[in-house]
Design a protein around this motif. Sequence first.
Motif, PDB file in Angstrom:
ATOM      1  N   SER A 166       0.790  -1.151   0.046  1.00  0.00           N
ATOM      2  CA  SER A 166      -0.048   0.011   0.007  1.00  0.00           C
ATOM      3  C   SER A 166       0.886   1.189  -0.038  1.00  0.00           C
ATOM      4  O   SER A 166       0.361   2.437  -0.260  1.00  0.00           O
ATOM      5  CB  SER A 166      -0.801   0.156   1.269  1.00  0.00           C
ATOM      6  OG  SER A 166      -0.060   0.094   2.383  1.00  0.00           O
ATOM      7  N   SER A 167       2.161   1.081   0.333  1.00  0.00           N
ATOM      8  CA  SER A 167       3.040   2.137   0.659  1.00  0.00           C
ATOM      9  C   SER A 167       4.256   2.293  -0.503  1.00  0.00           C
ATOM     10  O   SER A 167       4.869   3.335  -0.748  1.00  0.00           O
ATOM     11  CB  SER A 167       3.493   2.508   1.630  1.00  0.00           C
ATOM     12  OG  SER A 167       4.231   1.590   2.380  1.00  0.00           O
ATOM     13  N   GLN A 168       4.643   1.138  -0.961  1.00  0.00           N
ATOM     14  CA  GLN A 168       5.892   1.174  -1.808  1.00  0.00           C
ATOM     15  C   GLN A 168       5.723   0.133  -2.622  1.00  0.00           C
ATOM     16  O   GLN A 168       4.864  -0.773  -2.401  1.00  0.00           O
ATOM     17  CB  GLN A 168       6.999   0.950  -0.561  1.00  0.00           C
ATOM     18  CG  GLN A 168       6.879   0.045   0.141  1.00  0.00           C
ATOM     19  CD  GLN A 168       8.270  -0.094   1.322  1.00  0.00           C
ATOM     20  OE1 GLN A 168       9.173   0.642   0.788  1.00  0.00           O
ATOM     21  NE2 GLN A 168       7.962  -0.772   2.434  1.00  0.00           N
ATOM     22  N   ARG A 169       6.878  -0.139  -3.502  1.00  0.00           N
ATOM     23  CA  ARG A 169       6.996  -1.055  -4.346  1.00  0.00           C
ATOM     24  C   ARG A 169       8.406  -1.516  -4.374  1.00  0.00           C
ATOM     25  O   ARG A 169       9.439  -0.817  -4.522  1.00  0.00           O
ATOM     26  CB  ARG A 169       6.801  -0.658  -6.078  1.00  0.00           C
ATOM     27  CG  ARG A 169       6.863  -1.826  -7.018  1.00  0.00           C
ATOM     28  CD  ARG A 169       6.661  -1.287  -8.282  1.00  0.00           C
ATOM     29  NE  ARG A 169       6.398  -2.168  -9.313  1.00  0.00           N
ATOM     30  CZ  ARG A 169       5.493  -2.822  -9.834  1.00  0.00           C
ATOM     31  NH1 ARG A 169       4.135  -2.213  -9.423  1.00  0.00           N
ATOM     32  NH2 ARG A 169       5.463  -3.668 -10.688  1.00  0.00           N
ATOM     33  N   LEU A 170       8.587  -2.901  -4.068  1.00  0.00           N
ATOM     34  CA  LEU A 170       9.935  -3.641  -3.585  1.00  0.00           C
ATOM     35  C   LEU A 170      10.470  -4.632  -5.087  1.00  0.00           C
ATOM     36  O   LEU A 170       9.473  -5.341  -5.065  1.00  0.00           O
ATOM     37  CB  LEU A 170       9.911  -4.222  -2.332  1.00  0.00           C
ATOM     38  CG  LEU A 170       9.492  -3.353  -1.387  1.00  0.00           C
ATOM     39  CD1 LEU A 170       9.167  -4.290   0.025  1.00  0.00           C
ATOM     40  CD2 LEU A 170      10.582  -2.422  -0.700  1.00  0.00           C
ATOM     41  N   THR A 226      -3.131  -5.573   1.909  1.00  0.00           N
ATOM     42  CA  THR A 226      -3.127  -6.191   0.354  1.00  0.00           C
ATOM     43  C   THR A 226      -1.697  -6.130  -0.047  1.00  0.00           C
ATOM     44  O   THR A 226      -1.107  -4.909  -0.138  1.00  0.00           O
ATOM     45  CB  THR A 226      -4.211  -5.743  -0.728  1.00  0.00           C
ATOM     46  OG1 THR A 226      -5.451  -5.881   0.024  1.00  0.00           O
ATOM     47  CG2 THR A 226      -3.943  -6.520  -1.752  1.00  0.00           C
ATOM     48  N   HIS A 227      -1.099  -7.084  -0.597  1.00  0.00           N
ATOM     49  CA  HIS A 227       0.107  -7.175  -1.201  1.00  0.00           C
ATOM     50  C   HIS A 227       0.015  -7.890  -2.480  1.00  0.00           C
ATOM     51  O   HIS A 227      -0.807  -8.903  -2.683  1.00  0.00           O
ATOM     52  CB  HIS A 227       1.024  -8.093  -0.461  1.00  0.00           C
ATOM     53  CG  HIS A 227       1.766  -7.191   0.656  1.00  0.00           C
ATOM     54  ND1 HIS A 227       1.013  -6.840   1.654  1.00  0.00           N
ATOM     55  CD2 HIS A 227       2.860  -7.116   1.057  1.00  0.00           C
ATOM     56  CE1 HIS A 227       1.715  -6.132   2.643  1.00  0.00           C
ATOM     57  NE2 HIS A 227       2.914  -6.280   2.408  1.00  0.00           N
ATOM     58  N   ILE A 228       0.716  -7.536  -3.473  1.00  0.00           N
ATOM     59  CA  ILE A 228       0.622  -8.092  -4.879  1.00  0.00           C
ATOM     60  C   ILE A 228       2.045  -8.506  -5.595  1.00  0.00           C
ATOM     61  O   ILE A 228       2.875  -7.506  -5.460  1.00  0.00           O
ATOM     62  CB  ILE A 228      -0.212  -7.014  -5.873  1.00  0.00           C
ATOM     63  CG1 ILE A 228      -1.745  -6.906  -5.368  1.00  0.00           C
ATOM     64  CG2 ILE A 228      -0.199  -7.671  -7.237  1.00  0.00           C
ATOM     65  CD1 ILE A 228      -2.140  -5.711  -6.139  1.00  0.00           C
ATOM     66  N   LEU A 229       2.215  -9.647  -5.606  1.00  0.00           N
ATOM     67  CA  LEU A 229       3.479 -10.184  -6.133  1.00  0.00           C
ATOM     68  C   LEU A 229       3.423 -10.073  -7.551  1.00  0.00           C
ATOM     69  O   LEU A 229       2.522 -10.607  -8.385  1.00  0.00           O
ATOM     70  CB  LEU A 229       3.848 -11.447  -5.818  1.00  0.00           C
ATOM     71  CG  LEU A 229       5.008 -12.101  -6.573  1.00  0.00           C
ATOM     72  CD1 LEU A 229       6.117 -11.376  -6.033  1.00  0.00           C
ATOM     73  CD2 LEU A 229       5.302 -13.404  -6.143  1.00  0.00           C
ATOM     74  N   VAL A 230       4.240  -9.124  -8.197  1.00  0.00           N
ATOM     75  CA  VAL A 230       4.182  -8.781  -9.875  1.00  0.00           C
ATOM     76  C   VAL A 230       5.282  -9.399 -10.456  1.00  0.00           C
ATOM     77  O   VAL A 230       6.418  -9.170 -10.156  1.00  0.00           O
ATOM     78  CB  VAL A 230       4.162  -7.332 -10.119  1.00  0.00           C
ATOM     79  CG1 VAL A 230       4.019  -7.064 -11.512  1.00  0.00           C
ATOM     80  CG2 VAL A 230       2.852  -6.705  -9.447  1.00  0.00           C
TER      81      VAL A 230
END
Length: 388
Positions: free
Chosen positions: A83-87, A118-122
């Motif tokens: 929700s706050s960053q992309r790693l 919610t987390h999304i693995l891309v």
Amino acid sequence: MDVNQAKQEHLLALKGDLFSMLMKSDPSTIKGAEMVMLGEMLTLPQNFGNIFLGETFSSYISVHNDSNQVVKDILVKADLQTSSQRLNLSTSNSSVSELKPECCIDDVIHHEVKEIGTHILVCAVSYTTQSGEKLYFRKFFKFQVLKPLDVKTKFYNAETDEVFLEAQIQNITTSPMFMEKVSLEPSLMYSVTELNMVTSEEEGESTFGKMSYLQPMDTRQYLYCLKPKAEFAEKAGVIKGVTVIGKLDIVWKTNLGERGRLQTSQLQRMAPGYGDIRLTLESVPDTVNLEEPFDITCKITNCSERTMDLVLEMCNTRSVHWCGVSGRQLGKLSPSASMSLPLKLLTSAQGLQSVSGLRLTDTFLKRTYEYDDIAQVCVVCPFLSPES
């Protein structure tokens, strides 16, 4: 042959009974299905499921060439969107020169989860075909990160500058937890003593027993005692203003031994209000004899930011009588300084008596501070035998 066969059957029956008893005592075994499965701790997850805050998220990524052609310049990238960053979780950011048919590129990624929600693995893959065409595709895997524990704290400020911390930890997941460690990391001004062990002759044993499992929705209370370090203990003004106590470090294991760890933010207490002058007891007897003088030692600390010139007055009560001169000068007391004050008194009534009647007057501001119920003593008659 018949005798040996009977012995073997009897031995198997004993082993079966022992196994059944172990399964029934396993805290993670589903009741009524002890012989069907080896408990929830040993069952593999059937889906991506939920990840809990503090655990390590691990995923195996495999890119397989299903075509009959060789592809080139394959780049596999794995990002985790919160929700706050992309790693970026890829172990390597370099491309693979070629990938033959029926071959694959494998990668294992790890990430310690530090956010809930919610987390999304891309997973993104780019490659070049034999004809030179550059292609690109992505796949998304969504999962939820949940809060595994509910932590509540309570502080108790003792008169001796000690601080007692009670931490209530509740398992709010749907599976048992093995509590590996629950410790308190104190702030720089304090040292900590854990009060969660029962000391025996050989070694200490946890107050929760040998089985350190925390069942779903169960709560445990952990207790800690914090004492000011020697270099800060005499600085009354410093200790008075300290609100930061430390932080809890919690380590647990779930399912197939996956470890999770949470650290709370700095725990803060409401600073106790001592006023301008603080009076504490350094020594007082538990039991005294009727109408016999006994000694107590008080400690007076100047908690204000100004120098005080103090006068001591001792006022008798119905059952407690002070011995000595009332109205005597104690002298000047600098800010944050302390003095010990030995006093003598006697009681004229039996039972549990309260020590009261001390008065301190600051001659500079003509302000009087009253101290009652500073201690309690048990008064007994030495002339009466226990039998009577």
